[in-house]
Design a protein around this motif. Sequence first.
Motif, PDB file in Angstrom:
ATOM      1  N   CYS A  21      -4.424   3.551   4.628  1.00  0.00           N
ATOM      2  CA  CYS A  21      -3.753   4.800   4.282  1.00  0.00           C
ATOM      3  C   CYS A  21      -4.798   5.860   3.976  1.00  0.00           C
ATOM      4  O   CYS A  21      -5.968   5.558   3.733  1.00  0.00           O
TER       5      CYS A  21
ATOM      6  N   ARG B  28       5.063   4.805  -2.375  1.00  0.00           N
ATOM      7  CA  ARG B  28       4.115   5.901  -2.473  1.00  0.00           C
ATOM      8  C   ARG B  28       3.610   6.117  -3.892  1.00  0.00           C
ATOM      9  O   ARG B  28       2.457   6.526  -4.093  1.00  0.00           O
ATOM     10  N   GLU B  29       4.439   5.860  -4.882  1.00  0.00           N
ATOM     11  CA  GLU B  29       4.044   6.069  -6.278  1.00  0.00           C
ATOM     12  C   GLU B  29       3.826   4.765  -7.027  1.00  0.00           C
ATOM     13  O   GLU B  29       3.697   4.778  -8.252  1.00  0.00           O
TER      14      GLU B  29
ATOM     15  N   THR C 100     -12.491   9.202  -6.862  1.00  0.00           N
ATOM     16  CA  THR C 100     -11.398  10.146  -7.044  1.00  0.00           C
ATOM     17  C   THR C 100     -11.727  11.051  -8.216  1.00  0.00           C
ATOM     18  O   THR C 100     -12.813  10.960  -8.814  1.00  0.00           O
TER      19      THR C 100
ATOM     20  N   GLU D 278     -14.615   4.602  -7.238  1.00  0.00           N
ATOM     21  CA  GLU D 278     -13.852   3.486  -6.690  1.00  0.00           C
ATOM     22  C   GLU D 278     -14.690   2.555  -5.832  1.00  0.00           C
ATOM     23  O   GLU D 278     -14.524   1.341  -5.870  1.00  0.00           O
TER      24      GLU D 278
ATOM     25  N   VAL E 296       0.873  -1.171   0.000  1.00  0.00           N
ATOM     26  CA  VAL E 296       0.000   0.000   0.000  1.00  0.00           C
ATOM     27  C   VAL E 296       0.912   1.223   0.000  1.00  0.00           C
ATOM     28  O   VAL E 296       2.084   1.139   0.388  1.00  0.00           O
ATOM     29  N   PRO E 297       0.408   2.379  -0.446  1.00  0.00           N
ATOM     30  CA  PRO E 297       1.294   3.546  -0.562  1.00  0.00           C
ATOM     31  C   PRO E 297       1.943   3.970   0.747  1.00  0.00           C
ATOM     32  O   PRO E 297       3.063   4.494   0.732  1.00  0.00           O
TER      33      PRO E 297
ATOM     34  N   HIS F 294      -1.447   1.453  -4.984  1.00  0.00           N
ATOM     35  CA  HIS F 294      -2.681   2.238  -4.998  1.00  0.00           C
ATOM     36  C   HIS F 294      -3.891   1.352  -5.315  1.00  0.00           C
ATOM     37  O   HIS F 294      -4.966   1.546  -4.742  1.00  0.00           O
ATOM     38  N   ARG F 295      -3.734   0.381  -6.222  1.00  0.00           N
ATOM     39  CA  ARG F 295      -4.844  -0.545  -6.493  1.00  0.00           C
ATOM     40  C   ARG F 295      -5.164  -1.378  -5.261  1.00  0.00           C
ATOM     41  O   ARG F 295      -6.341  -1.594  -4.932  1.00  0.00           O
TER      42      ARG F 295
ATOM     43  N   LEU G 248      -6.779   8.576   1.745  1.00  0.00           N
ATOM     44  CA  LEU G 248      -7.255   8.496   0.368  1.00  0.00           C
ATOM     45  C   LEU G 248      -7.738   9.874  -0.080  1.00  0.00           C
ATOM     46  O   LEU G 248      -8.598  10.476   0.571  1.00  0.00           O
TER      47      LEU G 248
ATOM     48  N   LEU H 224      -4.732  -0.533  -2.184  1.00  0.00           N
ATOM     49  CA  LEU H 224      -5.348   0.316  -1.168  1.00  0.00           C
ATOM     50  C   LEU H 224      -6.850   0.410  -1.376  1.00  0.00           C
ATOM     51  O   LEU H 224      -7.632   0.312  -0.421  1.00  0.00           O
ATOM     52  N   TRP H 225      -7.286   0.564  -2.636  1.00  0.00           N
ATOM     53  CA  TRP H 225      -8.727   0.644  -2.893  1.00  0.00           C
ATOM     54  C   TRP H 225      -9.401  -0.706  -2.671  1.00  0.00           C
ATOM     55  O   TRP H 225     -10.555  -0.764  -2.249  1.00  0.00           O
TER      56      TRP H 225
END
Length: 584
Positions: A191, A162-163, A244, A249, A139-140, A168-169, A193, A171-172
């Motif tokens: 994290c 972080r990038e 977003t 999401e 996760v980021p 990021h996928r 969002l 995390l969602w």
Amino acid sequence: MGTGKSLKMKRSLELQRTQRSRSLGTGSVVFDCFEAALGAEVRIWSYTQPRYQKELNLTQQLPDCRGLEVRDSIQSCWALPGLNVSADGDDVRLVLDVPEEMRFGLSLYWNQVPGPAKPWWHRNLTGPQTITLNHTDLVPCLCIQVWPLEPDSVRTSICPFREDPRAHRNLWRAARLQLLPPRAWRLDAPCSLPAEATLCWQAPDGGPCQPLVPPLPRENVTVNKALEFPLLKGHPNICVQVSTWEKQELQECLWADSLGPLKDDMLLVETRGPQDNRSLCALESSGCTPLLSRASTRAARLGGPLLQDVQSGQCLQLWDDDLGALWACPMEKYIHRRWALVWLACLLLAAVLFLLLLLKKNHVKGWLRLLKEDVRAGAAARSRAALLLYSADDAGFERLVGALASALFQLPLRVAVDLWSRRELSAQGPLAWFHAQRRQTLQEGGVVVLLFSPGAVALCREWLQDATSAAGAHGPHDAFAASLSCLLPDFLQGRAPGRYVGAYFDRLLSPDAVPALFRSVPVFSLPSQLPDFLGTLQGPAAPRPWRLAERAEQVSRALQPALDSCFRAPGTGRGMGPEAENRT
């Protein structure tokens, strides 16, 4: 404290003192050295006499071991573990470059903003080490901290994901919407969002959820923090959308568990203007349809009754303020009225069909008679059972028997064969299994089919000559050999006709090879005599000749591949396939 560290602080403080002394117009004070931790924030507070007339506040951020100058000059930074992150397919490798047998701590944690860091994984290890993480764990805000296991050791922390798009996928995927009583909700995620939330209305027809913006505004989301619904009451069709700036999401109908499934209610949006002007529209997939309009939608057709429902208090008010209100109106009574019309149309159609049948009475009688005969024939065929007995000469012959059993099962006949009952054979033994299957088949009016082969003929002759030696010379799964002690009395005492049928395959056995004792029942050559064979199996309720010929053709096509495989190579001994030659 090391010399390099004190000199660094001295230079920093002198620089700040020089900048401030010009404005105060006083002398200066130099601190040669004082204790402070690497990477710490130092605050210096000074004042004049008399006290507090003039003050000087200074905050200084000290460097840590990541600075090249400090790393080379301070000894406690020399043994700092090195950390590299690399990708290996779907996995991530954490390579810790530390000296041999050096003990160090490793911690993986979620650096949540806002809020304190949340530990996720911690180990004390001995270097060097390589840690493998699955890509689904990224996760980021996942950070890595490593430090030597020494008193007051310096810790190195990095957050390398972080990038990372995968992080990021993930995390969602890990984010969850949760309903909090009485009318609050929360977005749980490891994290922070950058997202917005809005309420929407989900109709039960599976269409898109209609956002309630306006009248309800969008709201920035703070993870792991309760947010209040701006509603008077809950409803199962009210859902939360989190999106977003790129796309939606998450969507969750949070009241579905507590208030039941989605309802076929109509949502009415009331807009209030100046001078008490009010207007009502119904939220549909095509938009908000004004009531009492000439549109061809359900809401427009029921506009008058829906308006009366609102005025009479039959609709549930979900939201109310100076700008407008939201109403949920039940549609059950209108749906019942529609189904009543459908049932009336069905009754009229049935009456018309009945009149037509009366006019065509003679043709209908003939059709019903044919249908009745087909049903009886099918029921009789399904109720007829057939027990197949054979000698397992070789693997090719067993495949041929299996193909015949499968084809008879599709007619349909209820077929019993030891190929499909090996577990019961092992548990009960061949003789007990045959006794049970024979008794059940004959009690249900079925027939026992004897499939003769060179091996079966040899077994019969051995049994007739010396029953004692023949009974113990065969394997534990040979049901044919075990059944001879029960079959022969039926044939010797004349009880076989009507209960037994014989059959053999063309080119595998000649008609004269079948022992004379077994010719007291019909013996058929397959596949040349398949129609007669099937007619005997199905008994008195056998279908008409043309239907019987069709079924015989189906069975013949099903047997052909197994026959070709069985006769492809010449054999010797008891079987005709290549496996039989190996057995002999």
